[in-house]
Structure formats: structure tokens, C-alpha cells
Design a protein around this motif. Structure first.
Motif, PDB file in Angstrom:
ATOM      1  N   GLY A   1      -1.096  10.866  -2.288  1.00 35.62           N
ATOM      2  CA  GLY A   1      -0.742   9.591  -2.911  1.00 35.62           C
ATOM      3  C   GLY A   1      -0.769   8.454  -1.920  1.00 35.62           C
ATOM      4  N   THR A   2      -0.145   8.641  -0.777  1.00 34.16           N
ATOM      5  CA  THR A   2      -0.039   7.550   0.197  1.00 34.16           C
ATOM      6  C   THR A   2      -1.305   7.445   1.037  1.00 34.16           C
ATOM      7  N   LEU A   3      -1.387   6.334   1.732  1.00 27.41           N
ATOM      8  CA  LEU A   3      -2.537   6.145   2.617  1.00 27.41           C
ATOM      9  C   LEU A   3      -2.572   7.243   3.670  1.00 27.41           C
TER      10      LEU A   3
ATOM     11  N   ARG B   1       2.752   1.722  -3.378  1.00 25.28           N
ATOM     12  CA  ARG B   1       1.875   2.239  -4.431  1.00 25.28           C
ATOM     13  C   ARG B   1       1.579   3.722  -4.184  1.00 25.28           C
TER      14      ARG B   1
ATOM     15  N   PHE C   1     -12.937   0.670   7.022  1.00 27.79           N
ATOM     16  CA  PHE C   1     -11.961   1.191   6.071  1.00 27.79           C
ATOM     17  C   PHE C   1     -12.028   0.392   4.767  1.00 27.79           C
ATOM     18  N   LEU C   2     -12.072  -0.923   4.906  1.00 30.64           N
ATOM     19  CA  LEU C   2     -12.096  -1.791   3.728  1.00 30.64           C
ATOM     20  C   LEU C   2     -13.388  -1.602   2.934  1.00 30.64           C
TER      21      LEU C   2
ATOM     22  N   LEU D   1      -4.741   1.987  -4.888  1.00 30.09           N
ATOM     23  CA  LEU D   1      -3.785   2.118  -3.788  1.00 30.09           C
ATOM     24  C   LEU D   1      -3.691   0.836  -2.973  1.00 30.09           C
ATOM     25  N   PHE D   2      -4.814   0.153  -2.846  1.00 25.11           N
ATOM     26  CA  PHE D   2      -4.849  -1.044  -2.011  1.00 25.11           C
ATOM     27  C   PHE D   2      -4.765  -2.295  -2.877  1.00 25.11           C
ATOM     28  N   PRO D   3      -3.933  -3.234  -2.530  1.00 27.08           N
ATOM     29  CA  PRO D   3      -3.795  -4.469  -3.322  1.00 27.08           C
ATOM     30  C   PRO D   3      -4.937  -5.441  -3.046  1.00 27.08           C
TER      31      PRO D   3
ATOM     32  N   VAL E   1       0.844  -1.198   0.000  1.00 25.42           N
ATOM     33  CA  VAL E   1       0.000   0.000   0.000  1.00 25.42           C
ATOM     34  C   VAL E   1       0.884   1.254   0.000  1.00 25.42           C
TER      35      VAL E   1
ATOM     36  N   ASN F   1     -13.742   1.884   1.208  1.00 26.51           N
ATOM     37  CA  ASN F   1     -12.746   2.274   0.212  1.00 26.51           C
ATOM     38  C   ASN F   1     -12.569   1.276  -0.922  1.00 26.51           C
TER      39      ASN F   1
ATOM     40  N   TYR G   1      -4.224  10.319   2.373  1.00 25.92           N
ATOM     41  CA  TYR G   1      -5.679  10.276   2.291  1.00 25.92           C
ATOM     42  C   TYR G   1      -6.341  10.312   3.657  1.00 25.92           C
TER      43      TYR G   1
END
Lengths: 568, 553
Positions: free
Chosen positions: A440-442, A421, A470-471, B270-272, A418, A474, A445
Motif C-alpha cells: 500500500g505505502t510507497l 494514501r 520515479f515521477l 498513491l501520489f497526489p 503519499v 510511475n 512498492y
């Protein structure tokens, strides 16, 4: 399918005199053997009635909705031999067919010599309502589930009393040391797999014939014709797999909720629905229920689209939604947590909404959802956990992670991926319109600032986070829904959850269903050591709230109940 | 129709006996004095009554069976064309008459002059006649007009370099069926003299020829016949595709999306974690990889120890979704085995103005219509004098192998008249498991296996494997069962070997081998699983030898 008709006489085939009159005055009145003619006419009418019934069944078989499950024979001969009594074929103790424990009173693969009398079931027979010793004026009349049972698993016809010991039943010698009797079955059902042979073969779905099977096949057919499983088709398919019948009519009124030897049943003014004894009703007597609704807490489907993890809370279509502008971010969720820590949200009218996700304890994502380099599942729990923040990460960007279940190496890899990326995204060319607001990064955000002018720190990031929320908000909100199945409510006639594979072909490929099984708790037994001493004493206890004596009596007999307009 | 009972002797005796027994019992119980074993009453009244009732009941049973294709297939007596058509109509299927083979033929010409090919010019190969699909005009080109714009029925004449010239035309078999499917390179003979024509051969494997479907094949089509032909559920995708005449003969589709481990394009955020919204369609359109001939212009790159290094590009339109280059040779060297391929670098070329799927890595788009490749090969038999690196060019004949129709299918599904907005569809050829099969047929000396039988066995094996689809495994019994249909009781299959070469989407290769069960490895990270990989096998991949052994008398 036409409703059952219990009228007698129902047609001229039931009126022997009328049939006899059709032959003319001579045969009906003058001929000296007119009684014999009358008997012949009655016998002919009996066979014709069967043919008529077969013809009606043929017409019904043209429709996948109306096709009869079984071929019903009004009268059928049942031939049993004394040598087949409690034979190995019909009465063998096997692990897969017995609920009882092998505790010394029976041996595996050895016929059970108990007080019952089992004979092989006639081929393809699955049910017979009554058994007589004669077609006319029978002196022996046996009732299903009272005097005998049909065990389709063992393919056995099991009597309470040995019919060979009944003097009213005529026996006939077969060979030197065997004999047979002919009994007459009344209203016998035969399973020729009509549902499969006429329709389900086209889908490649072959299961044991049952109403649920037909419902399941019809749901698949509907899904094919509709171009994919509609919500109602999916509900019907799941209910059939789980053995959890849904309301069949447009509107029904619940009249009885009770238990009998077969388990829980809920009777409405239109139908009777059966469930396992462990199922929990979600309706009350007098409640109006509608087509496709569930009657017990069985399964539920949660759709996460548009971040809507909440459901409507009543029949007035009051839809609960997340707060405005709170769809896409998780870092503001703290503002909707109450002082008591309850996740709570009000809709526009200020009414309290039910939070479906609050019941969702956790979701485990497997290889189907994770990139393939993980060893096992990652578990996202529905609880508040601290957000771990590293502002001195070697990448130069603030690194965040939180508690996720799974192999530690997988968890580490997940957050490393994460972050990587995110770093890659953050290093792309700057948007010249908002050069100071590049995210860009978690951590970017999750930053609570309106404009990101510097790397996030503990002061700008939330202290806690809910991993499941969160899951969902998002990732899963886009194309995933969850089917939760309460295994305690799974019906005895369930098709089996492995049939979910048939649904895959009918789901749009860009979406996915996650199936959650809520398992029944198991109870451990403690066997006291031999040397342990026991003493009996008395003490004054509180009056019990309930006194249930379950499973002491297993009465499979018929119980008559009065329900409005419907015979059970 | 075959459901009619024309003769009462056709009625099942057990059914008659049951009816008569019921009548007898009823009468016997009421009138024990009546003689019911034999005699006038039994023979003329009870038996006759029972017989007629049984006839009606049996008719009912036959009508029921006649409404089910499964039971029609299991009961050959019932399976007449009319009844089958009735059932098919309930599943929205009409009887197919088969399709004629069609393909591209290369005509070798003696001189670069305008040549007319008429639709009445018959070409023959392997006993099958072919006709041009159009009146074609073969137009000479030269260095002055390399970009000559051609009309729809005009074809460019290309100089081969050995004094001959070639042009391609499309032909179609006169008769329906697989018999017209030709292998690439098969010579076609014109039945009448065609001016300027020297030779003709198949430029690609012909695959469109198909015999009319059998009842067993219709069974497999019922669900797609019933399914809505639209972009919806997985089955509907397949139904939509197979509803198009051009794709109706294709084999299997594996449609992978959210929650499928092979779907990795939906993890680009962003998340895999799979977010859904992406659809990968692996299209197994043919049982073997179709070979296509191309003439390309290669660029001289430089000198090597053994010759010269040349390079050319296969763009996304030249051979969409191709697997590999099988042969590179000079156009005139039709019998040459070809030059050694040194490099095969795949890439992705996504359109900028029309729909483009979300492809982040090359392996995600391998074998799709967006795949490109830069091929470098070593020419070891031509002089290099005068060649200038990165400037000198020469024509070469290139043979590619791949699943047919990948480009057409991709364009069809992503057409703006069909694809819903935000639906990300990527059509790919399945990951190939190029399968070689060999076995012996043990036979006794008096029963040799004829060449005709061997050819039939190969066809049967291919037909059997083509039904396997995306199962991820190929059992030896599939092959032996197919072979045994053509063997006698004193002939048997022995020493069976199955060898598979899997070319992964990332370009690497792995191998599987077994005499019992060939299993596709589960390498989801490399997009190689049973749901992405298909067994690719042609007649040339099957080797059968006949051995006199094992039978003692």
C-alpha cells in the motif's frame, strides 16, 4: 500554390507586337500614330496583367493551403511628401521597436535624426522589391535592402538618400510650403489579412500575416478535422510558434549551411530555411532530410508512455525499450546504472540507445498537476538522491521520502499525503490469495523483496532514487508528454509561444503537455571603477581556434549563391 | 446574387483612379505630346479602360469577401442567404430553421377517469399555440395498482388531495422560436373543450424554443462545424455534442482534463499528482436554471418545535445534476411559498452494472447525473396527529432548479456505442453563479421607457450574457451595451449592480458583487474557477427601474 515563373515574355500580354497585330493591319502598320497605339496596347496589357494576376490569386484563395499571404501589385504609385520626412510617426524611438540602447544619442518618443530618410509606408504595404521614378525607361532605380528598406514595424519606407534631393525625380508643389513626389513601386506586397479574413477567423486566431501564421492555422484546421492534433500537426504548430521551419518536401538534400547578415540559413535542393544566428544545425551538408524534420536543434517532444523514456537511435526503427519486467517499478533501476553512473540501457540487439531523459534536468509540477493545497511548484530533479527511511514512523508503517524541490512545507505535505494514501490502501481488506503480499505505502512498492512478508527496512529498500525517473515511470508515463523548446533557436518570425493556448482545444483532455523552455544564458558586463588603473602589456598567447568578428558589419545587401534548381 | 455589379457607378472611385493613373502615366511617359488631362483619348479610351479594369478587380474583391462569413457579417450589402449558405457549407454547417419550444404540461382533472388527449387539442399561452406531441391516454391509478405498467403514450393520473387530479403530457409549440419558451407555472388554455379538464399549466420551464441563427451566431459555430464529431480533442467533444439535435441549442462546454487545476479525479492514486485519463465536462446547456415540478412521497421523520419534519430523496434520475430545491408545498397549494428546507445532504449513486466514472468524493460528482440528495423540510401548517415517525407518508410538490439535459448528455457520452474503453468521462452542470442584475434607466420626462422596451432589454441582456461562457468574469459593459440598443440619446443606464451567489460543489455558498466587474473567485480546491462556473441568469433575475433624472432640458 503555383511555383514562381520567371519566364519573359510569359504570355501575349508581354508581347506588345502581338497585341498590336490583333487590332488589324491598319492600326499596326498603316496608321501614322501606330506608336501611340502600341503604347496604349502596352499600357492596357499592363493593367490586364494585374487583373489576371488578381484572378489567379482569387482562385488560390479558395484553398487554405494555397491562399497567398499578400496581394501583389506589379506596379503601384508611391506618393511621399517632403513634410513627412523623418516625421514622428515613422522615426520615433520607442523601447519596443529598437534593439539599440538609449545611451544618450536618442530620446524616447522623439524622432531620430540620423542619416536615413524615412517616410510613411503606404497603407497595408509590407514589401516592395524596387522603386522607380518612371514606369518606362526609369533613370532612378532603387533596390530593396540596398537603397531602401521597408520597416513594417514602424510602418516606414526608409531611404539611404533623400529622394527629394535627387534631380531625376520630379517634384510637385503641394500647398504653399510643401511638395510631393510620385515614385513607382515594382512588385509591391499588400497585407489585407487574407489568411485571417478567409480562414483563420473561424478559429479566432488573428496574428500578423506570415507563412508561419498560415502553417499554424492549417495545423489547427487539420487538428479540428482529424478530431485532435496528430503528431505531425503538433510539430507544425510548434515550429510555427517558434519560427523554426521544418522540411517542406518529402525528401530534400542539404547543400549549404552558412550564415549571413540575417543569421543562419540552410539551403537544400528545394528550399532555403532561415534561422537565428544562435541556432545550432543538426544536419550536415549532403544529408538527406525528410518531410517534417527539423534542421536545427529547436524543439523536441518526449512521450513517456509505457515507461518508454527512450527513443529510437537511428533511421532503421531500432526502438530502445526498458528492460523486460522493468516497466512499472522504480526500485530496480539501480541495476541499469553503469559503473560510471551513466544511465544506460541496451536494446534487444545490444545497440546503445540514446537516453532522452538524461537530457531532462528537472520537471517542475505546478497547480495543474498537483492537488490544489500546495503553495508552489514541486521540482523533481534528474539526479540520484538518497532515500530517507523511517522505520519507526508513528503510523506503524515504514515512511520514506526523498529530495524534492519546492517550499519545505509543500514537500513535507506531499510525502505525508503519499504516506497517508498508502496507509489507507494498506489497511483495506487483505487479498486472501496473497495475504502476506499486501502493498500500500510507497515503501511497500519500493521494497526489493519478491514477497512482502514484513515492513520494509533499510536492508530491503534501495539506498538511492532518481526523483524525475520515479515521477516519469510511475505517474507521467500514462498521459503526459514534454515539449522542450530551445529559446536560443527561436526564429525572428516566430508567432509567439503564447499561442500555445490555441492547441489546448485540440489536445485530448485526458492528456497534457508540459512545455519546457531552455533559456539562453545572459552575459553580465562589468564597468570598471573610475579610479581603477589599466595597463597594456604584451604576452605570447596560444593561437586562437576561431576568430569571429560578429556584429561589426551589418550588411543587408543581396548575396548571390548558387544552389541547384532553386532561386533564393 | 449581391456580388454582381449591376451598375458601374458602384465601383470605388479610388480604384478607378488608380487604374486610370497608371494608364495615363504610361502613355504620358512615352508620348508627352498626347493630351491626357481631358478630351477624347482620356475620356473615351483611358478612363473607360480603367473603369472596366476596376470593375473586374472589384468583382474579384467581392468574390473574396463572399467566401468569408466574417466579411459577409461586416458587409451587410453582401450578406444574402445564398452566399452565407455557401460559406456555411464549407464548414459542414447547414442553415438551421430554429426550433419550436417544447415541455411538460400538467393537466388538472376533475375526476380520476380515463381521459383522452388528442394531438389536435390546441393549448395556448402568451399568444403561442401548443399541440400535444402524441395522442395521450390519462390512466387513473389507485392504491391497488401503484406500479401500473404504462404504455408509451399513457400517463398516470395522481390524486392531489384537494379533490382534483393531475397528469403530465408533453407539448410542442406550433411555431418556431423563443416566443414559445414558457416559465414554469404559466397557465395554458385549451382552445376547445376537453372532457374532464379543469386547468393546465407548465410543469417546467420551456427552453427548447430557439429562433433561427443569425450570421453572428453562425460565426461562433464554424469551428465546431468543422471539427470531427468524435471523442478526441476538446473541440471534437463539443462538436460531437452539438451535432446531436437534442443538444444543438446548448451554450458552452468547458472540458477539463490532465494538467487542468480543476481536474482532481486523476489524482486518486498513491501520489497526489495528476496522472491523466479523466475528463470532466461542464455543460452550460441553458442560460438560466430550469425549474421542474415533481410530486414526491415524503416520509414523516418526527416532530419539531414549529411543526413536523419530513424527508424525501431525489435520486439520480429524478432531476439529474440539479442545483437546488426551490420550493416544497402541498400539491394543491399552488400559490404557497413553500416550506423551509432544513437539510440538503448530497450523495453519489454510481451504477454497478454499467459504466461508472471514478468519483471518490461527493463534491467531485456534484451536479452530475450520479448526484443524489436527501432533503428534509419542516411542515409548519399541517396537523401531526396520527403521524407515525418513519412510517407515515404524504405527497408534496417539489420544484427543482438545474441545468437541463445533464442526464441525457451524460448517458449520450458514456453510451457503450460511443465511449472508448478506459475513457473516464464525467458530465456535470457548471457550478452555478446565480446572478441578479439591477440598474436604473435615467431618462428625461418626455421619453419614458416602455414596458415593451424593458422586456426587450431583458431579453437582450440575457442573450449577451449567454455568449460569455466560461470566461470567469462578467463585465458591466456587456449589460450596458445590450441595454443601450433600446435606449435613445437621452436615456442612460445608471446605478448598475451585479450580485452573484455561487453554490459550490461541496454545498457551501459564497457571494460576489460589483457594479463594474463580477469575477468568479479562483478556488480550485473547491472546484470553483472561471472554467467550472457559469453565470446563471433569467429574466426574473433582472430588475430595471426607470427614473426621470439627470437631463436638464
Amino acid at each position: 500554390m503555383a511555383a514562381q515563373d520567371f519566364t519573359y515574355p510569359n504570355s501575349d500580354l508581354d508581347r506588345g507586337k502581338t497585341l498590336l497585330a490583333l487590332l488589324g493591319t491598319f492600326w499596326a502598320r498603316i496608321y501614322s500614330g501606330k506608336d501611340q497605339v502600341r503604347s496604349y496596347v502596352d499600357a492596357t496589357a499592363l493593367t490586364l496583367a494585374q487583373t489576371h494576376k488578381d484572378t489567379l490569386a482569387l482562385a488560390a484563395s479558395m484553398s487554405r493551403y494555397d491562399i497567398p499571404l499578400f496581394d501583389t501589385q506589379t506596379v503601384v504609385p508611391i506618393v511621399i511628401k517632403r513634410s513627412e520626412l523623418n516625421s514622428a510617426v515613422t522615426n520615433t524611438a520607442t523601447f519596443d521597436l529598437l534593439d539599440e540602447k538609449f545611451a544618450g544619442d536618442m530620446l524616447f518618443n522623439v524622432p531620430i535624426r540620423d542619416t536615413f530618410f524615412a517616410f510613411p509606408l503606404p497603407e497595408n504595404m509590407v514589401n516592395v522589391r524596387q522603386i522607380f521614378n518612371r514606369l518606362t525607361f526609369p533613370s532612378v532605380a532603387l533596390l530593396s535592402n540596398v537603397d531602401f528598406i521597408v520597416d513594417t514595424q514602424r510602418e516606414a519606407l526608409i531611404f539611404n538618400d533623400n529622394p527629394f534631393e535627387n534631380p531625376a525625380v520630379l517634384k510637385r508643389a503641394v500647398g504653399n510650403d510643401d511638395e510631393e513626389i510620385v515614385l513607382w513601386g515594382f512588385c509591391a506586397d499588400f497585407d489585407y489579412q487574407r489568411v485571417f479574413n478567409q480562414f483563420a477567423y473561424a478559429l479566432g486566431v488573428q496574428l500578423k500575416t506570415s507563412h508561419a501564421y498560415k502553417e499554424f492555422v492549417n495545423a489547427l484546421f487539420d487538428g479540428l478535422i482529424d478530431g485532435g492534433l496528430a503528431t505531425q500537426d503538433l510539430d507544425i504548430a510548434i515550429s510555427a510558434m517558434c519560427g523554426l521551419p521544418l522540411v517542406r518536401e518529402n525528401e530534400e538534400v542539404v547543400e549549404v549551411i552558412d550564415e549571413d547578415a540575417h543569421g543562419l540559413f540552410i539551403a537544400t535542393n528545394k528550399h532555403t530555411y532561415r534561422f537565428r544566428a544562435t541556432a545550432v544545425p543538426i544536419v550536415v551538408v549532403g544529408q538527406v532530410v525528410y518531410l517534417g524534420e527539423q534542421l536545427v536543434y529547436g524543439f523536441s517532444v518526449s512521450e513517456f508512455f509505457v515507461g518508454n523514456t527512450f527513443i529510437k537511435n537511428d533511421r532503421d526503427d531500432v526502438v530502445c525499450c526498458p528492460a523486460p519486467n522493468n516497466f512499472l517499478t522504480t526500485h530496480l533501476f539501480e541495476s541499469i546504472t553503469t559503473e560510471s553512473g551513466e544511465l544506460l540501457l541496451l536494446n534487444r540487439e545490444g545497440l546503445k540507445c540514446e537516453i532522452r531523459r538524461a537530457d531532462l534536468t528537472a520537471l517542475a509540477l505546478d497547480h495543474g498537476f498537483l492537488s490544489s493545497c500546495f503553495y508552489g511548484d514541486l521540482v523533481f530533479e534528474n539526479k540520484t538522491v538518497p532515500l530517507k527511511i523511517d522505520t519507526a514512523h508513528k503510523s506503524g508503517y515504514t515512511y520514506v521520502e526523498f529530495e524534492v524541490g519546492g517550499y519545505p512545507a509543500d514537500v513535507k505535505k506531499f510525502f505525508a499525503e503519499v504516506h497517508q494514501r498508502g496507509v489507507s490502501a494498506a489497511q483495506k481488506p487483505v487479498n486472501q490469495c496473497e495475504p502476506e503480499n499486501r502493498r500500500g505505502t510507497l515503501a511497500h512498492y519500493l521494497d526489493k523483496r519478491a514477497r512482502l512478508v514484513s515492513e520494509p527496512t533499510e536492508l530491503t529498500l534501495p539506498e538511492t532514487i532518481n526523483p524525475l525517473r520515479f515521477l516519469v515511470e510511475n505517474v507521467l508515463r500514462n498521459n503526459v508528454f514534454v515539449i522542450r523548446i530551445n529559446t536560443a533557436a527561436l526564429g525572428q518570425n516566430r508567432l509567439g509561444l503564447y499561442n500555445v493556448r490555441h492547441l489546448r482545444q485540440l489536445l485530448p483532455p485526458q492528456t497534457a503537455a508540459i512545455i519546457l523552455f531552455e533559456l539562453e544564458p545572459t552575459f553580465d558586463k562589468i564597468q570598471a571603477p573610475k579610479l581603477m588603473k589599466e595597463a597594456v602589456t604584451r604576452f605570447t598567447g596560444a593561437e586562437p581556434i576561431a576568430d569571429n568578428c560578429g556584429d561589426l558589419v551589418n550588411d543587408l545587401g543581396v548575396t548571390v549563391r548558387v544552389l541547384s534548381g532553386t532561386c533564393q | 446574387m449581391t456580388i454582381e455589379i449591376n451598375n458601374l457607378s458602384q465601383i470605388e472611385s479610388e480604384r478607378v483612379a488608380t487604374n486610370v493613373a497608371m494608364l495615363s502615366q504610361f502613355m504620358q511617359e512615352r508620348h508627352p505630346e498626347v493630351e491626357l488631362t481631358r478630351g477624347v483619348f482620356y475620356d473615351l479610351v483611358l478612363y473607360f479602360n480603367g473603369l472596366l479594369n476596376a470593375a473586374v478587380q472589384q468583382n474579384i474583391e467581392k468574390i473574396l469577401q463572399s467566401r468569408s462569413l466574417l466579411q459577409l457579417t461586416q458587409n451587410p450589402e453582401l450578406a444574402d442567404t445564398e452566399l452565407v449558405d455557401h460559406v456555411l457549407s464549407n464548414f459542414n454547417i447547414t442553415r438551421d430553421a430554429g426550433t419550436p419550444a417544447s415541455g411538460v404540461v400538467t393537466l388538472v382533472l376533475l375526476s380520476p377517469v380515463t381521459t383522452l388527449i388528442s394531438t389536435e387539442d390546441v393549448f395556448n399561452a402568451n399568444g403561442t399555440d401548443f399541440l400535444p406531441t402524441n395522442d395521450f391516454v390519462l390512466v387513473p391509478t389507485n392504491e391497488d395498482n401503484p406500479t401500473l405498467t404504462l404504455a408509451e403514450n399513457e400517463r398516470r393520473i395522481i390524486a392531489v388531495g384537494d379533490g382534483t387530479y393531475i397528469a403530465n403530457i408533453n407539448v410542442r409549440a406550433v411555431t418556431v422560436g423563443q416566443g414559445g419558451n414558457l416559465k414554469r407555472g404559466t397557465t395554458l388554455s385549451p382552445n376547445s373543450g376537453i372532457n374532464n379538464l379543469s386547468d393546465a399549466y407548465a410543469a417546467s420551464d420551456f427552453i427548447a424554443g430557439k429562433d433561427p441563427s443569425t450570421n453572428e451566431e453562425y460565426l461562433a459555430k464554424l469551428s465546431t462545424g468543422l471539427a470531427a464529431k468524435t471523442i478526441g480533442g476538446r473541440k471534437s467533444y463539443e462538436a460531437l455534442i452539438k451535432d446531436q439535435p437534442v443538444f444543438e441549442n446548448t451554450l458552452h462546454y468547458s472540458i477539463l482534463g490532465c494538467g487542468d487545476v480543476e481536474q482532481q479525479r486523476d489524482q486518486h492514486s498513491l501520489f497526489p499528482v495528476s496522472g491523466g485519463g479523466k475528463v470532466d465536462i461542464y455543460a452550460h446547456t441553458n442560460i438560466f436554471a430550469q425549474e421542474l415540478d415533481h410530486v414526491v412521497e415524503a416520509l414523516y421523520v418526527g416532530q419539531t418545535a414549529d411543526g413536523s419534519l419530513w424527508q424525501f430523496t431525489i435520486d439520480e434520475n429524478m432531476a439529474p445534476g440539479f442545483y437546488e430545491v426551490r420550493r416544497i408545498a402541498k400539491p394543491e397549494a399552488t400559490g404557497a411559498s413553500g416550506y423551509k428546507i432544513v437539510n440538503d445532504v448530497r450523495g453519489i449513486n454510481l451504477p454497478t452494472t454499467t459504466y461508472a466514472p471514478d468519483i471518490r468524493y461527493v463534491y467531485e460528482g456534484a451536479y452530475s447525473r450520479y448526484q443524489t440528495s436527501v432533503i428534509q423540510f419542516e411542515n409548519d401548517d399541517s396537523p401531526t396527529a396520527g403521524l407515525v415517525p418513519n412510517q407515515s407518508k404524504a405527497k408534496y410538490a417539489v420544484t427543482t432548479a438545474g441545468m437541463p439535459l445533464i442526464g441525457e448528455l451524460s448517458d449520450f457520452l458514456t453510451d457503450k456505442n460511443r465511449r472508448p474503453r478506459a475513457t473516464d468521462i464525467l458530465v456535470k452542470a457548471p457550478v452555478p453563479c446565480f446572478t441578479k442584475i439591477s440598474f436604473q434607466i435615467h431618462t428625461e420626462i418626455n421619453e419614458p421607457v416602455s414596458d415593451i422596451a424593458l422586456a426587450a432589454i431583458k431579453k437582450e441582456i440575457i442573450a449577451a450574457i449567454s455568449r460569455v461562457g466560461f470566461a470567469g468574469q462578467l463585465h458591466a459593459s456587456v449589460i450596458t451595451n445590450a441595454a443601450h440598443k433600446y435606449l435613445t440619446g437621452r436615456q442612460a443606464v445608471n446605478d448598475l449592480d451585479m450580485f452573484g451567489r455561487i453554490r459550490r460543489p461541496d454545498g457551501s455558498t459564497t457571494y460576489v458583487r460589483s457594479g463594474v466587474l463580477l469575477v468568479i473567485p479562483n478556488e480550485a480546491d473547491k472546484l470553483v474557477t472561471g472554467r467550472t462556473t457559469a453565470f446563471i441568469v433569467g429574466e426574473d433575475d433582472i430588475s430595471i427601474s426607470s427614473v426621470t433624472a439627470g437631463f436638464t432640458n
